[in-house]
Enzyme design. Structure first.
Site, PDB file in Angstrom:
ATOM      1  N   HIS A 481       3.380 -35.304   2.215  1.00 43.18           N
ATOM      2  CA  HIS A 481       3.581 -36.119   3.241  1.00 43.18           C
ATOM      3  C   HIS A 481       2.542 -37.076   3.621  1.00 43.18           C
ATOM      4  O   HIS A 481       2.854 -38.309   3.731  1.00 43.18           O
ATOM      5  CB  HIS A 481       3.790 -35.086   4.389  1.00 43.18           C
ATOM      6  CG  HIS A 481       3.927 -35.600   5.613  1.00 43.18           C
ATOM      7  ND1 HIS A 481       5.101 -35.803   6.225  1.00 43.18           N
ATOM      8  CD2 HIS A 481       3.088 -36.458   6.589  1.00 43.18           C
ATOM      9  CE1 HIS A 481       5.113 -36.426   7.528  1.00 43.18           C
ATOM     10  NE2 HIS A 481       3.943 -36.761   7.744  1.00 43.18           N
ATOM     11  N   GLU A 482       1.319 -36.533   3.446  1.00 41.78           N
ATOM     12  CA  GLU A 482       0.054 -37.575   3.659  1.00 41.78           C
ATOM     13  C   GLU A 482      -0.107 -38.656   2.639  1.00 41.78           C
ATOM     14  O   GLU A 482      -0.351 -39.849   2.989  1.00 41.78           O
ATOM     15  CB  GLU A 482      -1.115 -36.745   4.098  1.00 41.78           C
ATOM     16  CG  GLU A 482      -1.133 -35.783   4.959  1.00 41.78           C
ATOM     17  CD  GLU A 482      -0.733 -36.544   6.446  1.00 41.78           C
ATOM     18  OE1 GLU A 482      -0.778 -37.570   6.652  1.00 41.78           O
ATOM     19  OE2 GLU A 482      -0.130 -35.700   7.302  1.00 41.78           O
ATOM     20  N   HIS A 485       2.426 -41.402   3.421  1.00 44.11           N
ATOM     21  CA  HIS A 485       1.946 -42.489   4.470  1.00 44.11           C
ATOM     22  C   HIS A 485       0.918 -43.367   3.501  1.00 44.11           C
ATOM     23  O   HIS A 485       0.621 -44.458   3.788  1.00 44.11           O
ATOM     24  CB  HIS A 485       0.904 -41.680   5.326  1.00 44.11           C
ATOM     25  CG  HIS A 485       1.755 -41.441   6.533  1.00 44.11           C
ATOM     26  ND1 HIS A 485       2.687 -41.931   7.195  1.00 44.11           N
ATOM     27  CD2 HIS A 485       1.676 -39.819   7.275  1.00 44.11           C
ATOM     28  CE1 HIS A 485       3.437 -41.214   8.222  1.00 44.11           C
ATOM     29  NE2 HIS A 485       2.832 -39.913   8.164  1.00 44.11           N
TER      30      HIS A 485
END
Length: 693
Positions: A481-482, A485
């Site tokens: 997820h990170e 980003h």
């Protein structure tokens, strides 16, 4: 294996990176003051010249602001990851200065007039899409900063902005202090029955670091969660749950020393007053002025529709746990600290799989190299580790992302971006996981291209003894997820800072690339190289993989309504005037509407809800679900065309990741998907049955 190169071979200009080891807390305030003064003098010189041109307005101001950002970024980041009393004090002293500068900039009438003149000029028509978007965003943001207010209201607006900045920092500080303050020391191993060896090893290491015998548990998630999932001792689970759910409240163990209640009430009152000053009915309406959603009614309707579709199945999930606890453990009624424990028991019975069985198959280096392999296949990239880079902690690593033009070409021409990776939980580090900008991609004043640099931060257990760090599958999903980003920030092709990477992206669309990348954590083809036993290197056995995939949507409807509870609480709270904003009453009302588990009356979840009181998600927590509709629908194209289809990957790269905030998110989504988003893929991926829908 991840290729490693010495610092001398790096394509990143390491001299231009922050010198973390040289940060001098005594000089922070004076350096930040000087940088702000330079920014203000640049503004005044631009205004005085009265030159209505893109070069004079946007480029000059962006250069000054970028210099300030590159000074402040490592200070703010270091305060989050290796805080100290001196650093926190200097950091907090700078917040009013930065807030005042932001207000000065946003309320500068002459500067606003120049931007409006540029927007209406012949030159505007000649600008490219990204440049036009920067100008349009600036004109919009002047209005949202109170540029049209009279003098008295401007002063009040400025004071509110400054106070909100201080309150946000205080909320965060209280939460960190309250979390640090709790230590559970256990000396008798018999009290830890049920806990896996990995959790006991980590607790023993934590005790050793505090020069104590036995075991130490804290409220950091890698320490707290295994207790709630596996500890047979109900008394231990109860003690940990009460401490966790009353953090930073009047009920915490320091008798309310770190209580965030007043901060919450003051924050809500000031946000409402600020919105009213600008002519909005509520802070929720003000928040939507920069988002993809068009109205408060649309947001509430979206969330309540999802709740109506999910709650019947969530209720069945709950009844299944209660029936299981009764039949298998003779447990008549479940307390708040029982649900996670019996849910895990039920999951193991149904699927014969647990996070602890999977953990040995997700060692750190295998997961990271697998993550890099996924994005390399999707977007034709090469990722290399650079050794010897100055960082804030010995466990932090530094990497470069290159276009895969050739296997050994790690030149400046192939460099797309760089990032710091900080994976482990430790004292004086903010909880959770996040990506932040160290440096944005842009063309600087001398015409040189500045490559983007990111911070990627998690809070996982560090290696214990001679074992590598072993992740749960949930932690693998968090890392993906990170990194989603991160590549949104680093792979941008936009060279205008204001809409480069994640800048200028509507908040309710910014989670699209992060949630999108999570999908590969569940794909057997990807799991073959994401996983491998830390001792033997053997891939995840087929039977364990089958069980893990079968368990993917275990209690997904309960998880869905929990997120909807947070989203509706946040949004409805920010719709109310302060005299009606009884925080606990709003939360209770939302829980009555959508939740299936009602927490005990002492639970003070709101006092640690940093996303909305110390982060950027105020009246925007719904963004996670909003963007999940986008990400699920986007991934469904890969399901149709092949999860590593290079053409589909290139389409996502060119239409979403490389465009940053240069166009409206709906335009970009339609360019990739060929149509507007549908909710169907989200329900399917979440295992919410069509009958429930």
């Amino acid at each position: 294996m991840i290729k490693q190169i010495p610092a001398g071979d790096a394509a990143t200009d390491l001299h231009a990176l922050p010198k973390f080891s040289k940060i001098d807390t005594k000089s922070i305030v004076s350096e930040v003051s000087k940088a702000i003064a330079h920014c203000k003098s640049t503004v005044e010189s631009v205004v005085e010249s009265a030159d209505v041109s893109y070069t004079n307005l946007v480029e000059k101001l962006e250069q000054a602001d970028d210099e300030l950002s590159q000074l402040w970024s490592p200070i703010g980041h270091t305060n989050s990851v290796v805080s100290s009393d001196e650093l926190r004090s200097a950091h907090d002293e700078c917040l009013p200065l930065l807030s005042e500068y932001s207000t000065y900039l946003g309320q500068h009438e002459k500067l606003c007039a120049l931007y409006q003149a540029l927007q209406e000029s012949d030159e505007y028509a000649q600008l490219d899409t990204a440049q036009k978007k920067v100008v349009d965003n600036a004109v919009r943001d002047f209005k949202l900063s109170g540029v049209a207010l009279d003098v008295e209201k401007k002063q009040r607006f400025a004071k509110i902005r400054s106070e909100l900045s201080d309150l946000s920092s205080s909320f965060s500080n209280n939460l960190m202090d309250a979390t640090l303050n709790f230590v559970k020391h256990v000396e008798d191993e018999a009290d830890l029955a049920g806990l896996p060896e990995s959790a006991k090893d980590a607790a023993a290491q934590a005790a050793e670091q505090k020069e104590l015998s036995g075991y130490v548990f804290t409220l950091d998630i890698p320490s707290y969660l295994p207790v709630m999932m596996y500890a047979d001792s109900e008394a231990l689970r109860e003690e940990m749950y009460i401490a966790y759910s009353t953090r930073a409240s009047e009920l915490d163990t320091k008798n309310g020393k770190f209580d965030n209640t007043d901060i919450i009430n003051k924050t809500l009152a000031l946000r409402y007053e600020m919105a009213q000053l600008l002519g909005f009915d509520s802070y929720a309406d003000y928040s939507l002025a920069t988002k993809m959603a068009e109205s408060s009614e649309q947001v509430i309707g979206f969330l309540e529709d999802l709740a109506a579709r999910s709650k019947p199945q969530a209720q069945k999930d709950l009844e299944e746990i209660e029936a299981f606890a009764k039949s298998e453990y003779n447990k008549d009624s479940l307390k708040a600290w029982d649900y996670t424990y019996y849910s895990e028991k039920l999951k193991q019975q149904k699927y014969a799989v647990s996070d602890e069985q999977l953990r040995p198959y997700f060692p750190e280096d295998k997961v990271i190299s697998g993550l890099f392999e996924v994005v390399s296949r999707l977007y034709s990239l090469r990722i290399v580790e650079v050794e010897g880079v100055d960082t804030w902690h010995e466990n932090v690593r530094f990497f470069e992302i290159h276009d895969a033009q050739s296997n050994d070409d790690f030149s400046k021409e192939t460099l797309r971006g760089s990032f710091y990776l900080d994976l482990y939980a430790r004292a004086k580090k903010r909880g959770g996981a996040w990506m932040d900008e160290c440096r944005v991609k842009r063309t600087n004043a001398s015409g040189k291209l500045q490559t983007p640099v990111a911070y990627l931060t998690c809070n996982f257990n560090a290696p214990v003894g001679d074992k590598p760090a072993l992740f749960t599958h949930d932690e693998v999903v968090t890392l993906f997820h990170e990194f989603g980003h991160g590549i949104h920030h680093m792979l941008t092709k936009v060279t205008v800072g204001g809409v480069s990477g994640i800048n200028g992206v509507a908040w309710d669309a910014v989670e699209l690339p992060s949630q999108f990348l999570e999908n590969w954590c569940w794909e057997p083809e990807a799991l073959r190289f994401i996983s491998g036993h830390f001792e033997t290197g053997e891939p995840l056995p087929q039977d364990l993989l089958d069980k893990m995939l079968a368990a993917k949507n275990f209690q997904s409807a309960m998880q869905m309504v929990r997120q909807l509870e947070f989203s509706l609480f946040d949004f409805k709270l920010h719709q109310l005037p302060p005299e009606q904003a009884d925080v606990q009453a709003v939360l209770n009302e939302v829980r009555e509407q959508v939740s299936v588990i009602k927490p005990p009356s002492f639970n003070r979840f709101q006092n640690s809800f940093g996303h909305i009181f110390a982060g950027g998600y105020a009246a925007g927590y719904y963004s996670y679900k909003w963007a999940e509709v986008l990400s699920s629908d986007a991934f469904s194209r890969f399901e149709d065309e092949g999860i590593f289809n290079p053409d589909t990957g290139k389409s996502f790269l060119s239409n979403i990741l490389e465009k940053g905030g240069s166009q409206e998110p709906m335009e970009l989504f339609v360019a990739f998907r060929g149509r507007e988003p549908s909710i169907d893929a989200l329900l399917r991926h979440s295992g919410i049955s069509s009958e429930a829908a």
